[in-house]
Design a protein around this motif. Structure first.
Motif, PDB file in Angstrom:
ATOM      1  N   ASP A 211      53.187  60.756  26.325  1.00 35.51           N
ATOM      2  CA  ASP A 211      54.224  61.336  27.184  1.00 35.51           C
ATOM      3  C   ASP A 211      55.083  60.207  27.731  1.00 35.51           C
ATOM      4  O   ASP A 211      54.780  59.620  28.764  1.00 35.51           O
ATOM      5  N   SER A 213      57.836  60.134  29.128  1.00 35.33           N
ATOM      6  CA  SER A 213      58.553  60.349  30.382  1.00 35.33           C
ATOM      7  C   SER A 213      57.886  59.612  31.531  1.00 35.33           C
ATOM      8  O   SER A 213      58.511  59.357  32.561  1.00 35.33           O
ATOM      9  N   ASP A 216      59.674  56.469  32.970  1.00 41.19           N
ATOM     10  CA  ASP A 216      60.911  56.577  33.743  1.00 41.19           C
ATOM     11  C   ASP A 216      60.606  57.121  35.130  1.00 41.19           C
ATOM     12  O   ASP A 216      60.048  58.212  35.273  1.00 41.19           O
ATOM     13  N   PRO A 257      62.769  54.534  25.857  1.00 38.10           N
ATOM     14  CA  PRO A 257      62.109  54.401  27.161  1.00 38.10           C
ATOM     15  C   PRO A 257      61.240  53.149  27.272  1.00 38.10           C
ATOM     16  O   PRO A 257      61.151  52.549  28.344  1.00 38.10           O
TER      17      PRO A 257
END
Length: 289
Positions: A211, A213, A216, A257
């Motif tokens: 994951d 995300s 961030d 990312p």
């Protein structure tokens, strides 16, 4: 994304009859010795030497090209002197993990090769960036996918699900597994890592490593866990490219990312990864020559 703490609340329910091997005694004793204020090299060598097979595997592994030792290592004592306690622990973890979750009915050689090269590449990148200890990055690279062989053993259809997840670009890898099995390899890996006494940063990183995300903003993870995830993405890409088992979907999802988190541009990250691939390719050619 659910916070790691909330996701962990339902982890035990996700086992679905999957057997999690217990931490081998020799590894538990070794980690206990390493936590002592004054670590004894003789005691460490004696612990490993109690298992002749383990000692042989450690010595063989210590002579691998990517450890960069200039002469052949012939004993556990030499491995300790030349590699240090951290690297030696990595080698014991690798040997005991492989033995604990081996499956006679499944060919896992490619899995182990990929895990080992991911770990080695992660350690090199950790040394370059300085954001985590190289030994910790190696441990993470070794354990991050350890749930995969356990799911291979439990579900006859898992290899097909794994193939679909490897090709999926629109969803997280673990979302594909959850949809098919109501569990995933990151969750199973987290449970194993926790039961084997690995650090909280390593355990939480394993739980969330697909994951991206979490790289961030405030994702509820500490910086070390985030750094381990970021470095591991590069390590997996390097290992997959070197071994010709690339998972481009994961690199495509994680590249930007990861670059932001590590403070590089995507192009700079590509160059770093390519340099590591070249180094591994050169080592392989030297080993064959």
């Amino acid at each position: 994304m659910s916070t790691p703490a909330r996701r962990a609340d339902d982890i035990e329910a996700a086992l679905k009859g999957i057997h999690i091997p217990s931490c081998p005694n020799v590894l538990a004793e070794l980690m206990g010795e390493l936590r002592q204020p004054q670590v004894s090299g003789k005691r460490i060598a004696a612990l490993i030497g109690k298992d002749v097979g383990l000692a042989a595997v450690v010595v063989k592994s210590a002579n691998a090209p990517f450890f960069g030792v200039s002469r052949r290592i012939a004993s556990v004592d030499e491995a300790i002197r030349l590699l240090g306690f951290g690297t030696l622990t990595n080698l014991v973890q690798e040997a005991t993990l492989r033995n604990a979750i081996s499956d006679r009915n499944a060919s896992l050689e490619r899995f182990w090769d990929n895990s080992r090269y991911t770990a080695a590449a992660s350690a090199l990148l950790a040394r370059k960036t300085g954001c985590v200890r190289p030994e910790t990055a190696y441990t993470f690279g070794l354990f991050h996918d350890c749930g995969i062989p356990l799911l291979v053993q439990r579900f006859d259809s898992y290899k097909q699900i794994l193939g679909i997840a490897n090709r999926t670009t629109e969803r997280w890898f673990t979302a594909v597994e959850d949809e098919a099995l109501a569990t995933n390899h990151a969750t199973i890996g987290y449970i194993l890592a926790r039961s084997w006494g690995l650090t909280e940063a390593v355990c939480q990183g394993i739980l969330c490593h697909h994951d991206y995300s979490v790289l961030d903003g405030d994702a509820g993870l500490d910086t070390e866990a985030q750094a381990l995830i970021a470095i591991n993405v590069v390590g997996e890409y390097v290992a997959g490219t070197h071994l010709r088992t690339r998972r481009d979907a994961e690199w495509d999802k994680g590249r930007e990312p990861v670059a932001r988190f590590l403070g590089y541009s995507p192009t700079e990250l590509d160059d770093i990864a390519d340099d590591l691939v070249y180094a591994f390719d050169c080592h392989t050619r030297e080993e064959v020559a």
